[in-house]
Write a protein that holds these residues in place. Structure first.
Motif, PDB file in Angstrom:
ATOM      1  N   ILE A 160      32.008  51.107  35.805  1.00  0.00           N
ATOM      2  CA  ILE A 160      33.136  51.153  36.748  1.00  0.00           C
ATOM      3  C   ILE A 160      33.905  49.851  36.599  1.00  0.00           C
ATOM      4  CG2 ILE A 160      33.904  51.439  39.127  1.00  0.00           C
ATOM      5  CD1 ILE A 160      31.265  52.547  39.889  1.00  0.00           C
ATOM      6  N   SER A 161      35.213  49.955  36.432  1.00  0.00           N
ATOM      7  CA  SER A 161      36.059  48.759  36.399  1.00  0.00           C
ATOM      8  C   SER A 161      37.083  48.837  37.522  1.00  0.00           C
ATOM      9  CB  SER A 161      36.780  48.633  35.058  1.00  0.00           C
ATOM     10  OG  SER A 161      35.888  48.227  34.053  1.00  0.00           O
ATOM     11  N   MET A 162      37.585  47.677  37.917  1.00  0.00           N
ATOM     12  CA  MET A 162      38.515  47.629  39.049  1.00  0.00           C
ATOM     13  C   MET A 162      39.676  46.701  38.723  1.00  0.00           C
ATOM     14  SD  MET A 162      37.432  47.129  43.022  1.00  0.00           S
ATOM     15  CE  MET A 162      38.595  47.376  44.354  1.00  0.00           C
ATOM     16  N   ILE A 163      40.884  47.130  39.059  1.00  0.00           N
ATOM     17  CA  ILE A 163      42.050  46.246  38.956  1.00  0.00           C
ATOM     18  C   ILE A 163      42.648  46.096  40.351  1.00  0.00           C
ATOM     19  CG2 ILE A 163      42.616  46.599  36.542  1.00  0.00           C
ATOM     20  CD1 ILE A 163      44.594  48.718  37.308  1.00  0.00           C
ATOM     21  N   PHE A 164      43.074  44.872  40.649  1.00  0.00           N
ATOM     22  CA  PHE A 164      43.530  44.543  41.995  1.00  0.00           C
ATOM     23  C   PHE A 164      45.048  44.401  42.046  1.00  0.00           C
ATOM     24  CE2 PHE A 164      39.164  43.113  41.617  1.00  0.00           C
ATOM     25  CZ  PHE A 164      38.584  43.566  42.792  1.00  0.00           C
ATOM     26  N   GLN A 165      45.549  44.244  43.279  1.00  0.00           N
ATOM     27  CA  GLN A 165      46.990  44.146  43.507  1.00  0.00           C
ATOM     28  C   GLN A 165      47.591  42.895  42.861  1.00  0.00           C
ATOM     29  OE1 GLN A 165      48.128  44.569  47.599  1.00  0.00           O
ATOM     30  NE2 GLN A 165      50.134  43.665  47.320  1.00  0.00           N
ATOM     31  N   GLU A 166      46.923  41.755  43.024  1.00  0.00           N
ATOM     32  CA  GLU A 166      47.479  40.493  42.534  1.00  0.00           C
ATOM     33  C   GLU A 166      46.618  39.960  41.397  1.00  0.00           C
ATOM     34  OE1 GLU A 166      49.148  37.753  41.176  1.00  0.00           O
ATOM     35  OE2 GLU A 166      50.347  38.551  42.832  1.00  0.00           O
ATOM     36  N   PRO A 167      47.084  40.110  40.144  1.00  0.00           N
ATOM     37  CA  PRO A 167      46.243  39.707  39.001  1.00  0.00           C
ATOM     38  C   PRO A 167      45.903  38.225  38.965  1.00  0.00           C
ATOM     39  CG  PRO A 167      48.477  40.298  38.283  1.00  0.00           C
ATOM     40  CD  PRO A 167      48.357  40.711  39.711  1.00  0.00           C
ATOM     41  N   MET A 168      46.762  37.368  39.544  1.00  0.00           N
ATOM     42  CA  MET A 168      46.477  35.927  39.483  1.00  0.00           C
ATOM     43  C   MET A 168      45.269  35.531  40.324  1.00  0.00           C
ATOM     44  SD  MET A 168      48.116  34.201  37.284  1.00  0.00           S
ATOM     45  CE  MET A 168      48.189  32.466  37.717  1.00  0.00           C
ATOM     46  N   THR A 169      44.854  36.403  41.254  1.00  0.00           N
ATOM     47  CA  THR A 169      43.631  36.115  42.010  1.00  0.00           C
ATOM     48  C   THR A 169      42.390  36.451  41.181  1.00  0.00           C
ATOM     49  OG1 THR A 169      43.600  38.307  43.024  1.00  0.00           O
ATOM     50  CG2 THR A 169      44.761  36.563  44.221  1.00  0.00           C
ATOM     51  N   SER A 170      42.563  37.209  40.094  1.00  0.00           N
ATOM     52  CA  SER A 170      41.440  37.616  39.252  1.00  0.00           C
ATOM     53  C   SER A 170      41.407  36.881  37.919  1.00  0.00           C
ATOM     54  CB  SER A 170      41.510  39.124  38.974  1.00  0.00           C
ATOM     55  OG  SER A 170      41.585  39.856  40.169  1.00  0.00           O
ATOM     56  N   LEU A 171      42.535  36.333  37.496  1.00  0.00           N
ATOM     57  CA  LEU A 171      42.599  35.603  36.219  1.00  0.00           C
ATOM     58  C   LEU A 171      42.413  34.113  36.461  1.00  0.00           C
ATOM     59  CD1 LEU A 171      45.652  37.450  34.597  1.00  0.00           C
ATOM     60  CD2 LEU A 171      43.263  37.605  33.877  1.00  0.00           C
ATOM     61  N   ASN A 172      41.620  33.481  35.610  1.00  0.00           N
ATOM     62  CA  ASN A 172      41.402  32.037  35.712  1.00  0.00           C
ATOM     63  C   ASN A 172      42.579  31.317  35.054  1.00  0.00           C
ATOM     64  OD1 ASN A 172      40.507  29.337  35.398  1.00  0.00           O
ATOM     65  ND2 ASN A 172      38.377  30.020  35.467  1.00  0.00           N
ATOM     66  N   PRO A 173      43.309  30.477  35.811  1.00  0.00           N
ATOM     67  CA  PRO A 173      44.534  29.872  35.261  1.00  0.00           C
ATOM     68  C   PRO A 173      44.299  28.865  34.142  1.00  0.00           C
ATOM     69  CG  PRO A 173      44.035  28.953  37.431  1.00  0.00           C
ATOM     70  CD  PRO A 173      43.092  30.093  37.219  1.00  0.00           C
ATOM     71  N   ILE A 174      43.047  28.392  33.978  1.00  0.00           N
ATOM     72  CA  ILE A 174      42.819  27.341  32.980  1.00  0.00           C
ATOM     73  C   ILE A 174      42.233  27.858  31.673  1.00  0.00           C
ATOM     74  CG2 ILE A 174      42.566  25.574  34.762  1.00  0.00           C
ATOM     75  CD1 ILE A 174      39.535  25.629  34.234  1.00  0.00           C
TER      76      ILE A 174
END
Length: 615
Positions: free
Chosen positions: A106-120
């Motif tokens: 099972i995979s999940m994608i959320f409304q705001e991708p920047m909360t799930s992607l590491n900026p560094i």
């Protein structure tokens, strides 16, 4: 027949469902008591099927998905019932085995991708990590697979973008990265939690097309969570309507749309603006009001004409230009400029609504801030209620702002969390020394009543109100100075569909009673069609088309206007499976080198007041 029995019968044939949820109840501990927020939910998702859970904020739809994934905090939440993935019970699975299920099966994608992607970390490495955690593959194999996935989700130049960071991608492209990450292990089920809500309408259309295409190619099942009935109509085979933690209606999407039985379902459907519904109407139209409790519809009230066309414009903008210099290098030399607004001209009359529409980055919000001089323009002329805005000193600018006020997209960000809403609404009146504290309190109480709240709420704080109520408070505060113009900058974009309808109706009512002029900034074409007298379409800082609302919507001339309108989700289940095939292009950059001189623009008059930029 219960909803649980209906859900179990609706799975086609004898095929085992990919996901089977039975009697799911999720509670949170509040003041040492368990408070249920999802109550006895049951449904199935069949192989290759898309099931939508639809409802507004607080309905329990996102908590349902987090319960399925077992992502809620253990110490403050309790999940009861049964959740089976291809027959295997997930709620009793040991933590280590559940970690293998997440991102793998099972995979999940959320409304705001920047909360799930590491900026560094580069996006390529983040997707590769999702592969190496679940598969025994080498770094080079992982890199090749990531490039393939990026190409699959239609990211241009995938190989070159592997080492780029999240901030180098647009919102739509970041969401594509999240989808690539979710697909990395070829899951049986994809849970998409409001994946398009924060996106511009054209990007939303591309993401919906992409999910449909990938589902066809991979044969995966999708649980799609949203509050947008237009999106539901375009993607879902079956729909579950949630209200106050309960599934109040479930069935094939076509049945829900054509013969929705529950009052809340009918209320949701009635609040969806339909593009093209304003044909043959010259004036804005209030949204229909339906009782959630009874399903009864209040008749639409016609909006009377309040536009004072024989007067001078209350706002007159000529060749407005706003640029932001870019400095870089050791000595901070100017290396370019963001041409955010380029020679924009328009007029706004008393009692009129002019909508500025376009995607993120087109310059519409910068135009609103430049007109009010929250941002200092580079050049041009702006006259508001007799004030020459760009020539004003601090004292005169303060006086001018009594004539024009702004309402922003996020009212919580513009309200002081430590200040009661009574104090927040009174503050502008007292700051401008327009009367005593008692007079301010009386006026604030009157305005709160006018925007549909009660005066006895003045002692409460922002966190005690819903999003729609906070937006009403922001509107009341803007009215404290008796402005003639309100700049509504995406003022309804973040609201649930029925709350959006209520706030739009409120704005129309206030325009009727107070003769207000609105500069209505939005990317929602269906809402704009409903509330506007005139429309200006912006692209890369320029107005490419402007005219009466009926002329622009019924006879769009510029290719960008047509692109915006074609991307609007239409609440019609017969469109299920239709793909727009919109070109996957990121919006062009408005950054220009030093000394760049924009080409002169010519406009062609299509009909009275309807102008389109000539390429």
């Amino acid at each position: 027949m219960s909803l649980a029995e209906t859900a179990s019968q609706e799975v086609s044939g004898s095929t085992q469902p990919v996901l089977s949820v039975r009697n799911l109840t999720t509670s949170f501990k509040v003041e040492n008591r368990w408070r249920p927020v999802v109550k006895d939910i049951s449904f199935d998702v069949a192989p290759g099927e898309t099931v939508a859970i639809v409802g507004e904020s607080g309905s329990g739809k996102s908590v349902t998905s987090l319960s399925i994934m077992r992502l809620l905090p253990k110490n403050s939440s309790r999940v009861e019932g049964s959740v089976r993935l291809t027959g295997r019970e997930l709620l009793t699975l040991p933590d280590e085995q559940m970690r293998q299920v997440r991102g793998n099966e099972i995979s999940m994608i959320f409304q705001e991708p920047m909360t799930s992607l590491n900026p560094i970390f580069p996006i390529g490495k983040q997707i590769a990590e999702a592969l190496t955690v679940h598969k025994d593959i080498s770094k080079s194999e992982a890199r090749a697979e990531v490039v393939r996935l990026l190409e699959k989700v239609r990211i241009p130049n995938a190989k070159d973008r592997y080492d780029e960071f999240p901030h180098q991608f647009s919102g739509g492209m970041r969401q594509r990265v999240m989808i690539a990450m979710a697909l990395a292990s070829k899951p049986k089920l994809l849970i998409a939690d409001e994946p398009t809500t924060a996106l511009d309408v054209t990007i939303q259309g591309q993401i919906l097309d992409l999910i449909k295409t990938l589902q066809d190619e991979e044969g995966m099942s999708v649980l799609f969570i949203t509050h947008d009935m237009g999106v539901v109509a375009e993607v879902a085979d079956r729909t579950i309507v949630m209200f106050r933690g309960e599934a109040v209606e479930t069935g094939p999407t076509g049945e829900i749309f054509l013969r929705g039985r529950h009052p809340y379902t009918r209320a949701l459907l009635s609040a969806v603006p339909r593009l093209g519904s304003m044909a043959d109407r010259k004036l804005p139209l209030r949204f229909p009001s339906i009782s959630i409790e009874t399903g009864e519809q209040v008749e639409l009230q016609e909006v009377t004409d309040t536009v004072a066309r024989n007067k001078l414009p209350i706002v007159d903008v000529r060749n407005l230009t706003t640029r932001f210099d870019i400095h870089s290098g050791l000595f901070g030399r100017k290396t370019g400029a963001v041409h955010a607004v380029e020679k924009v001209s328009f007029q706004l009359f008393e009692g009129e609504t002019l909508a500025l529409v376009g995607e993120s980055g087109c310059g519409k919000s910068t135009t609103g801030r430049s007109v009010t001089r929250l941002i200092t323009p580079t050049s041009g002329d702006v006259t508001i209620d007799g004030y020459n805005v760009l020539q004003l000193d601090k004292t005169s600018l303060r006086s001018m702002r009594r004539s024009i006020q702004m309402v922003f997209q996020d009212p919580f960000a513009s309200l002081n969390p430590r200040m009661s809403i009574g104090s927040a609404v009174m503050e502008p009146y007292l700051e401008h020394r327009l009367g005593t504290k008692g007079q301010a309190r009386d006026k604030a109480a009157d305005l709160l009543e006018k925007v549909g709240l009660s005066a006895d709420m003045m002692g409460r704080f922002p966190h005690e109100f819903s999003g729609g109520q906070r937006q009403r408070i922001a509107i009341a505060r803007a009215l404290m100075l008796d402005p003639k113009v309100i700049v509504a900058d995406e003022a309804v974009s973040a609201l649930d569909v029925s709350i959006k309808a209520q706030v739009c109706n409120l704005l129309l009512d206030l325009q009727q009673s107070l003769k207000l002029a609105y500069l209505f900034i939005s990317h929602d074409m269906a809402v704009v069609e409903r509330v506007s007298h005139r429309v200006a379409v912006m692209y890369l800082g320029e107005i490419v088309e402007i005219g009466p609302r009926a002329a622009v919507f019924e006879n769009p001339q510029h290719s960008y206007t047509r692109k915006l309108m074609a991307a609007v989700p239409i609440p019609d289940p017969s469109r299920r499976g239709i793909k727009r095939n919109t070109a996957v292009d990121e919006i062009r950059s408005p950054i220009r080198p030093p000394g760049y001189v924009p080409p002169p623009r010519q406009y062609r008059e299509v009909s009275a007041g309807h102008l389109v930029q000539v390429s």
